[in-house]
Design a protein around this motif. Sequence first.
Motif, PDB file in Angstrom:
ATOM      1  N   ILE A  24       0.830  -1.206   0.000  1.00  0.00           N
ATOM      2  CA  ILE A  24       0.000   0.000   0.000  1.00  0.00           C
ATOM      3  C   ILE A  24       0.865   1.257   0.000  1.00  0.00           C
ATOM      4  CG2 ILE A  24      -1.656   1.323   1.375  1.00  0.00           C
ATOM      5  CD1 ILE A  24      -2.755  -1.427   2.344  1.00  0.00           C
ATOM      6  N   ALA A  25       1.954   1.264   0.767  1.00  0.00           N
ATOM      7  CA  ALA A  25       2.756   2.466   0.967  1.00  0.00           C
ATOM      8  C   ALA A  25       3.780   2.718  -0.130  1.00  0.00           C
ATOM      9  CB  ALA A  25       3.466   2.387   2.312  1.00  0.00           C
ATOM     10  N   LEU A  26       4.225   1.693  -0.827  1.00  0.00           N
ATOM     11  CA  LEU A  26       5.314   1.849  -1.790  1.00  0.00           C
ATOM     12  C   LEU A  26       5.014   2.824  -2.927  1.00  0.00           C
ATOM     13  CD1 LEU A  26       8.132   0.801  -1.740  1.00  0.00           C
ATOM     14  CD2 LEU A  26       7.454  -1.055  -3.239  1.00  0.00           C
ATOM     15  N   PRO A  27       3.858   2.790  -3.577  1.00  0.00           N
ATOM     16  CA  PRO A  27       3.590   3.782  -4.642  1.00  0.00           C
ATOM     17  C   PRO A  27       3.595   5.218  -4.127  1.00  0.00           C
ATOM     18  CG  PRO A  27       2.074   1.949  -4.831  1.00  0.00           C
ATOM     19  CD  PRO A  27       2.812   1.778  -3.531  1.00  0.00           C
ATOM     20  N   ALA A  28       3.026   5.438  -2.952  1.00  0.00           N
ATOM     21  CA  ALA A  28       3.017   6.788  -2.395  1.00  0.00           C
ATOM     22  C   ALA A  28       4.435   7.240  -2.060  1.00  0.00           C
ATOM     23  CB  ALA A  28       2.140   6.840  -1.150  1.00  0.00           C
ATOM     24  N   PHE A  29       5.261   6.327  -1.587  1.00  0.00           N
ATOM     25  CA  PHE A  29       6.647   6.645  -1.274  1.00  0.00           C
ATOM     26  C   PHE A  29       7.420   6.977  -2.551  1.00  0.00           C
ATOM     27  CE2 PHE A  29      11.038   5.330  -0.189  1.00  0.00           C
ATOM     28  CZ  PHE A  29      11.263   6.249   0.826  1.00  0.00           C
ATOM     29  N   ILE A 133       9.202  24.035 -17.481  1.00  0.00           N
ATOM     30  CA  ILE A 133       8.232  23.049 -16.997  1.00  0.00           C
ATOM     31  C   ILE A 133       8.987  21.778 -16.661  1.00  0.00           C
ATOM     32  CG2 ILE A 133       6.188  21.678 -17.544  1.00  0.00           C
ATOM     33  CD1 ILE A 133       5.405  23.890 -19.518  1.00  0.00           C
ATOM     34  N   TYR A 134       8.866  21.346 -15.403  1.00  0.00           N
ATOM     35  CA  TYR A 134       9.525  20.119 -14.937  1.00  0.00           C
ATOM     36  C   TYR A 134       8.444  19.087 -14.663  1.00  0.00           C
ATOM     37  CZ  TYR A 134      12.817  17.118 -12.425  1.00  0.00           C
ATOM     38  OH  TYR A 134      13.617  16.075 -12.031  1.00  0.00           O
ATOM     39  N   CYS A 135       8.516  17.976 -15.379  1.00  0.00           N
ATOM     40  CA  CYS A 135       7.564  16.887 -15.215  1.00  0.00           C
ATOM     41  C   CYS A 135       8.308  15.644 -14.753  1.00  0.00           C
ATOM     42  CB  CYS A 135       6.857  16.570 -16.527  1.00  0.00           C
ATOM     43  SG  CYS A 135       5.958  17.969 -17.207  1.00  0.00           S
ATOM     44  N   ALA A 136       7.767  14.997 -13.746  1.00  0.00           N
ATOM     45  CA  ALA A 136       8.330  13.722 -13.314  1.00  0.00           C
ATOM     46  C   ALA A 136       7.775  12.631 -14.224  1.00  0.00           C
ATOM     47  CB  ALA A 136       7.988  13.464 -11.855  1.00  0.00           C
ATOM     48  N   GLN A 137       7.874  11.434 -13.808  1.00  0.00           N
ATOM     49  CA  GLN A 137       7.417  10.316 -14.629  1.00  0.00           C
ATOM     50  C   GLN A 137       5.923  10.419 -14.908  1.00  0.00           C
ATOM     51  OE1 GLN A 137       8.763   7.190 -12.088  1.00  0.00           O
ATOM     52  NE2 GLN A 137      10.842   7.285 -12.887  1.00  0.00           N
ATOM     53  N   PRO A 138       5.471   9.893 -16.043  1.00  0.00           N
ATOM     54  CA  PRO A 138       4.044   9.959 -16.379  1.00  0.00           C
ATOM     55  C   PRO A 138       3.187   9.282 -15.300  1.00  0.00           C
ATOM     56  CG  PRO A 138       5.332   9.164 -18.245  1.00  0.00           C
ATOM     57  CD  PRO A 138       6.255   9.230 -17.073  1.00  0.00           C
ATOM     58  N   GLY A 139       2.009   9.788 -15.133  1.00  0.00           N
ATOM     59  CA  GLY A 139       1.090   9.209 -14.160  1.00  0.00           C
ATOM     60  C   GLY A 139       0.937  10.033 -12.899  1.00  0.00           C
ATOM     61  N   PHE A 140       1.861  10.958 -12.663  1.00  0.00           N
ATOM     62  CA  PHE A 140       1.733  11.819 -11.488  1.00  0.00           C
ATOM     63  C   PHE A 140       0.868  13.015 -11.857  1.00  0.00           C
ATOM     64  CE2 PHE A 140       6.172  10.220 -10.265  1.00  0.00           C
ATOM     65  CZ  PHE A 140       5.647   9.163  -9.549  1.00  0.00           C
ATOM     66  N   ASN A 141       0.016  13.424 -10.955  1.00  0.00           N
ATOM     67  CA  ASN A 141      -0.898  14.541 -11.212  1.00  0.00           C
ATOM     68  C   ASN A 141      -0.350  15.841 -10.654  1.00  0.00           C
ATOM     69  OD1 ASN A 141      -2.811  13.060 -12.620  1.00  0.00           O
ATOM     70  ND2 ASN A 141      -3.767  12.358 -10.737  1.00  0.00           N
ATOM     71  N   TRP A 142       0.894  16.133 -10.955  1.00  0.00           N
ATOM     72  CA  TRP A 142       1.534  17.375 -10.531  1.00  0.00           C
ATOM     73  C   TRP A 142       2.732  17.646 -11.428  1.00  0.00           C
ATOM     74  CZ3 TRP A 142       6.576  16.476  -9.421  1.00  0.00           C
ATOM     75  CH2 TRP A 142       6.927  15.199  -9.005  1.00  0.00           C
ATOM     76  N   HIS A 143       3.179  18.892 -11.420  1.00  0.00           N
ATOM     77  CA  HIS A 143       4.420  19.297 -12.076  1.00  0.00           C
ATOM     78  C   HIS A 143       4.842  20.643 -11.507  1.00  0.00           C
ATOM     79  CE1 HIS A 143       1.412  21.346 -14.582  1.00  0.00           C
ATOM     80  NE2 HIS A 143       2.362  22.198 -14.877  1.00  0.00           N
ATOM     81  N   TYR A 144       6.070  21.041 -11.801  1.00  0.00           N
ATOM     82  CA  TYR A 144       6.589  22.334 -11.367  1.00  0.00           C
ATOM     83  C   TYR A 144       6.734  23.252 -12.574  1.00  0.00           C
ATOM     84  CZ  TYR A 144       7.851  20.774  -6.679  1.00  0.00           C
ATOM     85  OH  TYR A 144       7.815  20.321  -5.390  1.00  0.00           O
ATOM     86  N   THR A 145       6.474  24.538 -12.349  1.00  0.00           N
ATOM     87  CA  THR A 145       6.750  25.548 -13.364  1.00  0.00           C
ATOM     88  C   THR A 145       7.613  26.633 -12.735  1.00  0.00           C
ATOM     89  OG1 THR A 145       4.722  26.769 -12.856  1.00  0.00           O
ATOM     90  CG2 THR A 145       4.611  25.187 -14.659  1.00  0.00           C
ATOM     91  N   GLN A 159       2.358  22.901  -9.394  1.00  0.00           N
ATOM     92  CA  GLN A 159       1.053  22.772 -10.030  1.00  0.00           C
ATOM     93  C   GLN A 159       0.440  21.417  -9.671  1.00  0.00           C
ATOM     94  OE1 GLN A 159      -0.121  25.337 -11.797  1.00  0.00           O
ATOM     95  NE2 GLN A 159       1.787  26.488 -11.715  1.00  0.00           N
ATOM     96  N   THR A 160      -0.817  21.405  -9.228  1.00  0.00           N
ATOM     97  CA  THR A 160      -1.492  20.175  -8.858  1.00  0.00           C
ATOM     98  C   THR A 160      -2.370  19.667  -9.996  1.00  0.00           C
ATOM     99  OG1 THR A 160      -3.243  21.455  -7.829  1.00  0.00           O
ATOM    100  CG2 THR A 160      -1.488  20.662  -6.389  1.00  0.00           C
ATOM    101  N   GLU A 161      -1.773  19.546 -11.144  1.00  0.00           N
ATOM    102  CA  GLU A 161      -2.459  18.997 -12.319  1.00  0.00           C
ATOM    103  C   GLU A 161      -1.422  18.249 -13.154  1.00  0.00           C
ATOM    104  OE1 GLU A 161      -2.411  23.045 -14.979  1.00  0.00           O
ATOM    105  OE2 GLU A 161      -3.961  22.784 -13.482  1.00  0.00           O
ATOM    106  N   PRO A 162      -1.874  17.344 -14.018  1.00  0.00           N
ATOM    107  CA  PRO A 162      -0.898  16.589 -14.831  1.00  0.00           C
ATOM    108  C   PRO A 162      -0.046  17.504 -15.699  1.00  0.00           C
ATOM    109  CG  PRO A 162      -3.075  15.612 -15.001  1.00  0.00           C
ATOM    110  CD  PRO A 162      -3.248  16.911 -14.266  1.00  0.00           C
ATOM    111  N   CYS A 163       1.086  17.004 -16.085  1.00  0.00           N
ATOM    112  CA  CYS A 163       2.023  17.747 -16.918  1.00  0.00           C
ATOM    113  C   CYS A 163       1.401  18.068 -18.271  1.00  0.00           C
ATOM    114  CB  CYS A 163       3.287  16.913 -17.103  1.00  0.00           C
ATOM    115  SG  CYS A 163       4.644  17.881 -17.727  1.00  0.00           S
ATOM    116  N   PRO A 164       1.545  19.313 -18.755  1.00  0.00           N
ATOM    117  CA  PRO A 164       1.004  19.635 -20.076  1.00  0.00           C
ATOM    118  C   PRO A 164       1.762  18.881 -21.166  1.00  0.00           C
ATOM    119  CG  PRO A 164       2.208  21.518 -19.159  1.00  0.00           C
ATOM    120  CD  PRO A 164       2.174  20.447 -18.122  1.00  0.00           C
ATOM    121  N   ALA A 165       1.056  18.560 -22.215  1.00  0.00           N
ATOM    122  CA  ALA A 165       1.661  17.772 -23.304  1.00  0.00           C
ATOM    123  C   ALA A 165       2.685  18.551 -24.086  1.00  0.00           C
ATOM    124  CB  ALA A 165       0.577  17.279 -24.251  1.00  0.00           C
TER     125      ALA A 165
END
Length: 165
Positions: A24-29, A133-145, A159-165
């Motif tokens: 349960i904890a590993l994905p959140a970690f 724009i800094y995006c981590a791996q796909p699937g995270f619903n956040w990014h930095y600008t 930003q608390t939304e998925p990375c822009p395409a």
Amino acid sequence: MKQRGLTLLELILGLAILAILLQIALPAFHELINKQRAGSYMQQLSRHLGYARNQAASSQQPVRLCPLSGTDCQSDWQTYPLVLSLLNPHTETEFVLRKIAPITRGHQLKYNRNQLQFRRDGSLNALENGTFIYCAQPGFNWHYTLVLNQAGRNRLLFQTEPCPA
């Protein structure tokens, strides 16, 4: 005689509960680690941009930031180290001030130009303002600008939304 320790059944049950909690904890970690790496990198980039601006204004020399491969600026901000260079227009030489290591593999860093140049007053050359724009791996619903204005000032946002395409 008094028993000490655990029985085999108690030990197996304890390990099963621990395995379920880890599942349960590993994905959140994993997401937390990526968020920390992204935030740390973007804070470092923000500080380096501020340093470049101050260095240009105090030395009265242009300062360039770009992803450098050999002696050429590249447009790939995520693969090459970012290099801050003090440019001497009279001798056409450059002095490396600082280097920022490339971002974590699998992450993305985008910018709309292949370099930035701070003028002697600390502002940017024409039309070099924009947003990193800094995006981590796909699937995270956040990014930095990191927004960089024409005056050379920057603002880092989470930003608390998925990375822009």
